[in-house]
Scaffold this motif. Structure first.
Motif, PDB file in Angstrom:
ATOM      1  N   GLN A  75       0.849  -1.379   0.141  1.00 27.29           N
ATOM      2  CA  GLN A  75       0.081   0.124  -0.019  1.00 27.29           C
ATOM      3  C   GLN A  75       0.821   1.409  -0.055  1.00 27.29           C
ATOM      4  OE1 GLN A  75      -3.331   0.207   2.651  1.00 27.29           O
ATOM      5  NE2 GLN A  75      -3.861  -1.877   2.523  1.00 27.29           N
ATOM      6  N   LEU A  76       1.955   1.224   0.846  1.00 22.07           N
ATOM      7  CA  LEU A  76       2.828   2.414   0.936  1.00 22.07           C
ATOM      8  C   LEU A  76       3.596   2.566  -0.486  1.00 22.07           C
ATOM      9  CD1 LEU A  76       4.860   1.748   3.909  1.00 22.07           C
ATOM     10  CD2 LEU A  76       3.210   3.719   3.553  1.00 22.07           C
ATOM     11  N   LYS A  77       3.821   1.751  -1.280  1.00 17.75           N
ATOM     12  CA  LYS A  77       4.497   1.790  -2.712  1.00 17.75           C
ATOM     13  C   LYS A  77       3.324   2.441  -3.512  1.00 17.75           C
ATOM     14  CE  LYS A  77       7.760  -1.860  -2.518  1.00 17.75           C
ATOM     15  NZ  LYS A  77       8.308  -3.346  -3.142  1.00 17.75           N
ATOM     16  N   LEU A  78       2.261   1.979  -3.577  1.00 15.56           N
ATOM     17  CA  LEU A  78       1.046   2.557  -4.510  1.00 15.56           C
ATOM     18  C   LEU A  78       0.924   3.821  -4.090  1.00 15.56           C
ATOM     19  CD1 LEU A  78      -1.634  -0.424  -4.328  1.00 15.56           C
ATOM     20  CD2 LEU A  78      -0.168   0.421  -6.282  1.00 15.56           C
ATOM     21  N   GLU A  79       0.834   4.235  -2.679  1.00 16.28           N
ATOM     22  CA  GLU A  79       0.624   5.789  -2.147  1.00 16.28           C
ATOM     23  C   GLU A  79       1.876   6.586  -2.894  1.00 16.28           C
ATOM     24  OE1 GLU A  79      -2.003   8.374  -0.129  1.00 16.28           O
ATOM     25  OE2 GLU A  79      -2.226   6.472  -0.958  1.00 16.28           O
ATOM     26  N   ARG A  82       1.279   7.224  -6.148  1.00 11.35           N
ATOM     27  CA  ARG A  82       0.233   7.886  -6.567  1.00 11.35           C
ATOM     28  C   ARG A  82       0.396   9.531  -6.507  1.00 11.35           C
ATOM     29  NH1 ARG A  82      -4.236  10.265  -4.150  1.00 11.35           N
ATOM     30  NH2 ARG A  82      -3.245   9.727  -2.178  1.00 11.35           N
ATOM     31  N   LYS A  83       1.287   9.608  -5.254  1.00 13.68           N
ATOM     32  CA  LYS A  83       1.561  11.165  -4.654  1.00 13.68           C
ATOM     33  C   LYS A  83       2.804  11.590  -5.456  1.00 13.68           C
ATOM     34  CE  LYS A  83      -0.809  11.141  -0.572  1.00 13.68           C
ATOM     35  NZ  LYS A  83      -0.738  11.273   1.148  1.00 13.68           N
ATOM     36  N   ASN A  84       3.568  10.532  -6.380  1.00  9.33           N
ATOM     37  CA  ASN A  84       4.644  11.095  -6.798  1.00  9.33           C
ATOM     38  C   ASN A  84       5.976  11.472  -5.949  1.00  9.33           C
ATOM     39  OD1 ASN A  84       6.490  11.322  -8.985  1.00  9.33           O
ATOM     40  ND2 ASN A  84       5.819  13.599  -9.620  1.00  9.33           N
ATOM     41  N   GLY A  90       7.941  13.277   4.959  1.00 10.09           N
ATOM     42  CA  GLY A  90       6.508  13.035   5.055  1.00 10.09           C
ATOM     43  C   GLY A  90       6.058  11.596   4.928  1.00 10.09           C
ATOM     44  N   ILE A  91       7.165  10.651   4.938  1.00  8.16           N
ATOM     45  CA  ILE A  91       6.694   9.130   4.644  1.00  8.16           C
ATOM     46  C   ILE A  91       6.007   8.476   6.031  1.00  8.16           C
ATOM     47  CG2 ILE A  91       9.079   8.382   5.385  1.00  8.16           C
ATOM     48  CD1 ILE A  91       6.839   6.853   2.735  1.00  8.16           C
ATOM     49  N   GLN A  92       6.302   9.217   7.049  1.00 11.65           N
ATOM     50  CA  GLN A  92       6.008   8.845   8.304  1.00 11.65           C
ATOM     51  C   GLN A  92       4.549   8.879   8.571  1.00 11.65           C
ATOM     52  OE1 GLN A  92       8.288  10.657  11.704  1.00 11.65           O
ATOM     53  NE2 GLN A  92       9.453   8.916  11.659  1.00 11.65           N
ATOM     54  N   SER A  93       4.071  10.183   7.971  1.00 16.76           N
ATOM     55  CA  SER A  93       2.592  10.661   7.750  1.00 16.76           C
ATOM     56  C   SER A  93       1.847   9.590   7.128  1.00 16.76           C
ATOM     57  CB  SER A  93       2.149  11.752   7.336  1.00 16.76           C
ATOM     58  OG  SER A  93       0.973  12.313   7.421  1.00 16.76           O
ATOM     59  N   VAL A  94       2.263   9.172   5.881  1.00 18.31           N
ATOM     60  CA  VAL A  94       1.767   7.999   5.016  1.00 18.31           C
ATOM     61  C   VAL A  94       1.697   6.735   5.689  1.00 18.31           C
ATOM     62  CG1 VAL A  94       1.815   7.071   2.707  1.00 18.31           C
ATOM     63  CG2 VAL A  94       2.727   9.453   3.065  1.00 18.31           C
ATOM     64  N   ILE A  95       2.837   6.383   6.478  1.00 26.47           N
ATOM     65  CA  ILE A  95       2.801   4.948   7.139  1.00 26.47           C
ATOM     66  C   ILE A  95       1.721   5.062   8.211  1.00 26.47           C
ATOM     67  CG2 ILE A  95       4.212   3.620   8.561  1.00 26.47           C
ATOM     68  CD1 ILE A  95       6.670   4.453   7.392  1.00 26.47           C
ATOM     69  N   SER A  96       1.440   6.030   8.986  1.00 24.73           N
ATOM     70  CA  SER A  96       0.514   6.059  10.167  1.00 24.73           C
ATOM     71  C   SER A  96      -0.706   6.062   9.409  1.00 24.73           C
ATOM     72  CB  SER A  96       0.782   7.465  10.976  1.00 24.73           C
ATOM     73  OG  SER A  96       0.341   8.317  10.226  1.00 24.73           O
ATOM     74  N   GLU A  97      -0.917   6.525   8.398  1.00 22.59           N
ATOM     75  CA  GLU A  97      -2.378   6.685   7.696  1.00 22.59           C
ATOM     76  C   GLU A  97      -2.784   5.319   7.428  1.00 22.59           C
ATOM     77  OE1 GLU A  97      -4.720   8.963   4.158  1.00 22.59           O
ATOM     78  OE2 GLU A  97      -2.551   9.309   4.294  1.00 22.59           O
ATOM     79  N   LYS A  98      -1.555   4.771   6.704  1.00 17.30           N
ATOM     80  CA  LYS A  98      -1.978   3.301   6.115  1.00 17.30           C
ATOM     81  C   LYS A  98      -2.035   2.183   7.257  1.00 17.30           C
ATOM     82  CE  LYS A  98      -1.945   4.367   2.086  1.00 17.30           C
ATOM     83  NZ  LYS A  98      -3.276   4.521   1.322  1.00 17.30           N
ATOM     84  N   LEU A  99      -1.425   2.433   8.534  1.00 13.50           N
ATOM     85  CA  LEU A  99      -1.658   1.494   9.636  1.00 13.50           C
ATOM     86  C   LEU A  99      -3.167   1.648  10.198  1.00 13.50           C
ATOM     87  CD1 LEU A  99       1.486   2.137  11.879  1.00 13.50           C
ATOM     88  CD2 LEU A  99       0.864   0.048  10.459  1.00 13.50           C
ATOM     89  N   VAL A 100      -3.893   2.856  10.283  1.00 14.09           N
ATOM     90  CA  VAL A 100      -5.252   3.034  10.699  1.00 14.09           C
ATOM     91  C   VAL A 100      -5.901   2.309   9.416  1.00 14.09           C
ATOM     92  CG1 VAL A 100      -6.937   4.679  11.069  1.00 14.09           C
ATOM     93  CG2 VAL A 100      -4.814   5.095  11.971  1.00 14.09           C
TER      94      VAL A 100
END
Length: 336
Positions: A75-79, A82-84, A90-100
């Motif tokens: 999911q992280l790779k796709l995100e 997607r966000k280029n 900002g990767i930590q923010s994306v990790i936390s979002e995907k965990l939820v």
């Protein structure tokens, strides 16, 4: 707006004491996991395959579980694509979002206790010895009492020496009556007596302790099946909850225990004890993703009020609190 900032806004105004409990209770995991993620982000300015491989290893060390880690990395790779995203900012923010998202994805699970509006609610507590099952019963009793419920306990662990006395002590602390028989008595008989007593006294909630003889799976299953049968015969729809206490410090071993109890009885929820005592708090995600059972409560300390209903957003806040606060401070500075 980053997920960190959205999360900060969402939990602001909620019970701040509870939010701080999650932050403090997950400090060991945060200090281990988040600090390593910070180091990883500092070393890799560019998000590449090697970055994802090292992140995968960190997640596995936090006991997030192999299947959950693979799903998260995909999911992280796709995100990122997607966000280029080219760099790790900002990767930590994306990790936390995907965990939820991973915790809340799939079959919707009610994390609230199934308390009956009318009549007696019966909660069956299961788990191996030493996981904090009796302590959990005491804390859960105190929580329900604080909510205005009348509570009674059934000392169904008649096998382990001292188990009945231990439950009586917790009953006294919480201010609830404990129905018991002598050591070695038939647990099903204890349950029968407790249900009769609870009905006669118009108790709202009866919490039933059980033995945790995992070393003999056949005996465990037979005993739990008998107890379950007695309860369901005496109270329609009961037990309304079968809560499995698991020790968070045992990591992946907790999954093995959970699978055994799931086979023995219809586990409706997990109580993850001693989450504050481990650096492997990722086990919460592994349990949810692998077993498809909701985590209903987590133990965040030794105090009577440290048994808290599980909240995935407060959990992620507890994991990434330092990064969230740093990002908020940086954002506030820019705004000024």
């Amino acid at each position: 707006m980053s997920f960190f900032k959205k999360l900060k806004e969402k939990i602001t105004g909620t019970n701040e004491t509870v939010t701080e409990k999650f932050k403090d209770g997950l400090s060991k995991t945060r200090n281990q996991f988040t600090s390593k993620v910070n180091d990883l982000v500092a070393r890799f300015r560019v998000i590449d395959e090697e970055f994802f491989e090292e992140l995968e290893e960190l997640l596995l060390q936090a006991d997030v579980g192999f299947e959950t880690v693979m799903e998260l990395i995909d999911q992280l790779k796709l995100e990122v694509k997607r966000k280029n995203m080219k760099d790790t900012a900002g990767i930590q923010s994306v990790i936390s979002e995907k965990l939820v998202e991973i915790y809340e994805a799939g079959e919707k699970m009610d994390s609230k206790l199934n308390i009956q509006a009318d009549g007696l609610t019966v909660i069956l507590m299961v788990g191996v010895n030493g996981v904090g099952k009796t302590t959990t019963i005491g804390k859960l009793s105190a929580r329900l009492m604080a909510e205005g419920k009348t509570v009674m306990l059934a000392a169904g662990d008649t096998f382990r020496a001292g188990a009945i006395e231990q439950l009586v002590v917790w009953g006294e602390r919480a201010g609830v009556e404990v129905i018991r028989q002598s050591e070695g008595s038939d647990p099903a008989a204890v349950m029968y007596d407790a249900i009769r007593a609870a009905k006669n006294r118009h108790v709202d909630v009866l919490i039933c302790d059980t033995a945790g003889r995992l070393q003999n799976k056949v005996n465990l299953m037979k005993e739990l099946e008998k107890v379950h049968r007695i309860i369901s015969n005496e109270v329609e729809g009961a037990p309304h909850e079968v809560l499995l206490a698991l020790d968070a410090t045992t990591g992946q071993n907790a999954l093995v225990q959970a699978q055994t109890f799931k086979e023995a009885t219809n586990v409706t929820g997990i109580v993850l004890t001693k989450l504050d005592g481990t650096a492997k708090g990722g086990i919460v995600l592994a349990i949810r993703n692998k077993l498809k059972i909701p985590v209903k409560f987590v133990g965040l300390g030794e105090g009577m009020d440290d048994l808290q209903p599980f909240d995935p957003e407060k959990y992620v806040y507890g994991l990434f609190a330092d990064g969230l606060e740093q990002e908020t401070e940086a954002s506030d500075t820019i705004d000024k």
